[in-house]
Design a protein around this motif. Sequence first.
Motif, short mmCIF file in Angstrom:
data_model
loop_
_atom_site.label_atom_id
_atom_site.label_comp_id
_atom_site.label_asym_id
_atom_site.label_seq_id
_atom_site.Cartn_x
_atom_site.Cartn_y
_atom_site.Cartn_z
N THR A 370 36.38 44.51 36.51
CA THR A 370 36.56 43.11 36.88
C THR A 370 37.48 42.37 35.92
OG1 THR A 370 34.31 43.16 37.76
CG2 THR A 370 35.34 41.01 37.56
N ALA A 371 37.40 42.66 34.64
CA ALA A 371 38.24 41.96 33.66
C ALA A 371 39.73 42.09 33.98
CB ALA A 371 37.93 42.47 32.25
N PRO A 372 40.26 43.28 34.29
CA PRO A 372 41.69 43.37 34.62
C PRO A 372 42.06 42.63 35.91
CG PRO A 372 40.79 45.54 34.10
CD PRO A 372 39.63 44.61 34.22
N LEU A 373 41.14 42.58 36.87
CA LEU A 373 41.42 41.84 38.10
C LEU A 373 41.57 40.35 37.82
CD1 LEU A 373 38.90 43.58 40.56
CD2 LEU A 373 41.39 43.91 40.43
N LEU A 374 40.73 39.83 36.93
CA LEU A 374 40.85 38.42 36.56
C LEU A 374 42.14 38.16 35.80
CD1 LEU A 374 37.17 37.73 35.45
CD2 LEU A 374 38.35 36.67 37.39
N GLU A 375 42.47 39.05 34.89
CA GLU A 375 43.71 38.88 34.11
C GLU A 375 44.94 38.94 35.02
OE1 GLU A 375 46.55 38.38 31.30
OE2 GLU A 375 44.39 38.06 31.03
N GLN A 376 44.90 39.81 36.00
CA GLN A 376 46.03 39.93 36.93
C GLN A 376 46.18 38.67 37.78
OE1 GLN A 376 45.66 43.27 39.57
NE2 GLN A 376 47.55 42.82 40.67
N ALA A 377 45.04 38.13 38.23
CA ALA A 377 45.08 36.95 39.10
C ALA A 377 45.31 35.66 38.31
CB ALA A 377 43.79 36.85 39.91
N PHE A 378 44.79 35.62 37.08
CA PHE A 378 44.86 34.40 36.28
C PHE A 378 45.29 34.77 34.85
CE2 PHE A 378 41.43 34.21 39.39
CZ PHE A 378 41.89 33.18 40.20
N PRO A 379 46.57 35.06 34.67
CA PRO A 379 47.06 35.55 33.37
C PRO A 379 46.65 34.63 32.22
CG PRO A 379 48.78 35.71 35.03
CD PRO A 379 47.65 34.94 35.65
N GLY A 380 46.14 35.27 31.16
CA GLY A 380 45.76 34.51 29.97
C GLY A 380 44.35 33.96 29.99
N CYS A 381 43.64 34.11 31.12
CA CYS A 381 42.25 33.62 31.14
C CYS A 381 41.42 34.39 30.12
CB CYS A 381 41.65 33.74 32.54
SG CYS A 381 41.35 35.43 33.10
N GLN A 382 40.36 33.76 29.63
CA GLN A 382 39.56 34.35 28.56
C GLN A 382 38.13 34.59 29.06
OE1 GLN A 382 40.90 32.37 24.59
NE2 GLN A 382 41.03 30.78 26.15
N LEU A 383 37.66 35.81 28.86
CA LEU A 383 36.36 36.21 29.38
C LEU A 383 35.28 36.03 28.32
CD1 LEU A 383 34.94 37.44 31.83
CD2 LEU A 383 35.42 39.70 30.88
N VAL A 384 34.28 35.21 28.66
CA VAL A 384 33.14 34.99 27.78
C VAL A 384 31.97 35.75 28.41
CG1 VAL A 384 31.74 33.28 26.57
CG2 VAL A 384 34.06 32.69 27.31
N CYS A 385 31.81 37.00 28.00
CA CYS A 385 30.85 37.90 28.64
C CYS A 385 29.71 38.18 27.67
CB CYS A 385 31.55 39.19 29.05
SG CYS A 385 30.44 40.40 29.81
N PHE A 386 28.50 37.79 28.08
CA PHE A 386 27.32 38.03 27.26
C PHE A 386 26.11 38.04 28.18
CE2 PHE A 386 27.76 33.51 27.70
CZ PHE A 386 26.48 32.98 27.73
N GLY A 387 24.97 38.44 27.66
CA GLY A 387 23.79 38.37 28.50
C GLY A 387 22.74 39.41 28.18
N HIS A 388 21.78 39.48 29.07
CA HIS A 388 20.58 40.27 28.88
C HIS A 388 20.80 41.67 29.45
CE1 HIS A 388 19.37 36.13 28.38
NE2 HIS A 388 19.45 35.89 29.67
N LEU A 389 21.51 42.49 28.71
CA LEU A 389 21.87 43.82 29.21
C LEU A 389 20.63 44.63 29.59
CD1 LEU A 389 24.11 45.94 29.74
CD2 LEU A 389 23.76 46.73 27.40
N GLY A 390 19.55 44.46 28.84
CA GLY A 390 18.35 45.25 29.09
C GLY A 390 17.79 45.08 30.48
N ASP A 391 17.97 43.89 31.11
CA ASP A 391 17.48 43.69 32.47
C ASP A 391 18.60 43.47 33.48
OD1 ASP A 391 17.95 40.68 32.59
OD2 ASP A 391 16.55 40.77 30.92
N GLY A 392 19.84 43.80 33.07
CA GLY A 392 20.95 43.79 34.03
C GLY A 392 21.54 42.45 34.34
N ASN A 393 21.32 41.45 33.49
CA ASN A 393 21.78 40.08 33.74
C ASN A 393 22.94 39.74 32.81
OD1 ASN A 393 20.14 36.81 33.32
ND2 ASN A 393 22.11 37.30 34.21
#
Length: 476
Positions: A370-393
């Motif tokens: 998904t990250a490359p798709l966002l970069e391709q559609a919106f060049p320079g956008c910044q991804l703030v990705c965090f969360g509760h990996l243990g329960d899939g959120n």
Amino acid sequence: MSLLSTAMSSTFLAHCRTLLGDTYVLTGAPDMAPFLTDWRGRHTGHALAVLRPGSVQQVADVVRACVQWSIPIVPQGGNTGLVLGGVPDTSGQAVVLSLARLNTIRETDALNRTMTVDAGCILQHVQEAAAAHGCLFPLSLAAEGTCTIGGNLSSNAGGTAVLRYGNARELCLGLEVVTPQGDIWNGLRGLRKDNTGYDLRDLYIGAEGTLGIITGAVLKLYPQPKASITALAALASPSSALRLLALMQDHCGASLTGFELMSSFCLDLVVAQFPHLPRPFAEPHAQYVLLELSSSESEEHAVGLLERAIGAALERRVIDDAVVATSVAQSRGLWQLREHIPLAQAKAGKNIKHDISLPVSCIPAFITQTAPLLEQAFPGCQLVCFGHLGDGNLHFNVAPPEGMTNEAFLANQDAVNRVVHDNVAKFHGSISAEHGIGALKREELARYKSPLELKLMRTIKAALDPQGIMNPGKIL
């Protein structure tokens, strides 16, 4: 729903003042203002009045009055929601019904490990009351100092301890609800087993006030852990984080309480906005995992479990480095790095936020695709990705490119949502993990839910709320 005439509005408000007292019927703009704007400051609605009942009976009386005058009701707890579920629209026809005055802890049964509380109780106060009885109420989230139990249940809140204890739904045994007709359903039963027909409790939890108003709840309590140990691991990728999760679960079992994924960009954002917080590593790493172990035996037992697991992770090169908190202050500092991510985002500017869930095994593939798709559609956008990996959120948020105004970037919200949510659907995930649907995601829900699911939901809504006065425009 027909618009009220001025005379009818005056008659209705006069009746509400008789029911509640003048002090608790707010109609002036300054008095109502705190109840009309959402926590993120993205939307300000209008209301006929803000009503503040002080008892369950007063809630029921107000609902009956709203039925009589066909007044829409927007139930509200701490107003910390993120999807416009607890604020009114701009029509000015609805009343906001604040549950904040219903804030009594009614009973604590330490032997049954239950606590019965009003819906307006602040989550942190419930945690503290449980601790005073030597127990633990494990629901924990960033807004715990202001959010309420009723709001937590209405949105089926998650938080940082879902991996071990489950969502709000799993932490509730019974409910008290005022129906859309103004009846009071008393389902405050502290039973772990009750197989006597339809589970009405689960129907109201997560319904965001569209089926009735939660006024009380029986909550599950747990033994206080003898010790909790926190560590921060540095690693190369989300795939490594998934391997670390499996390793920690193998080594620590149910002792693993929290497992939070944070990207390097997230921590850089936090440190930039809150420079007083610790920088645990001298060198930057691509990803970080904040993990917590709780032991019912001893601190020595918890430390031993964690040290063996971290040692195995280093030996197998699952992680690059790790720091283990050796004091309560250090543990709090590590958790503040995670908890300050949303605050840092807010200080830095507007984001297009996504609260998604995926099968845990799919999270690395989702991020890398998904990250490359966002970069391709919106060049320079910044991804703030965090969360509760243990329960899939994941909180998969997208910030504007440097130099772009918030307004210009937010104009792309629908297009950004399409990239993210289409990929969520591809991986058989959900567009809302713990924030709910509210008004913000209502159209998105219609896009991704099956027609049959939507039909069944509308059937339930029509059966329980035939007048359509309960939080209209939310979810459906």
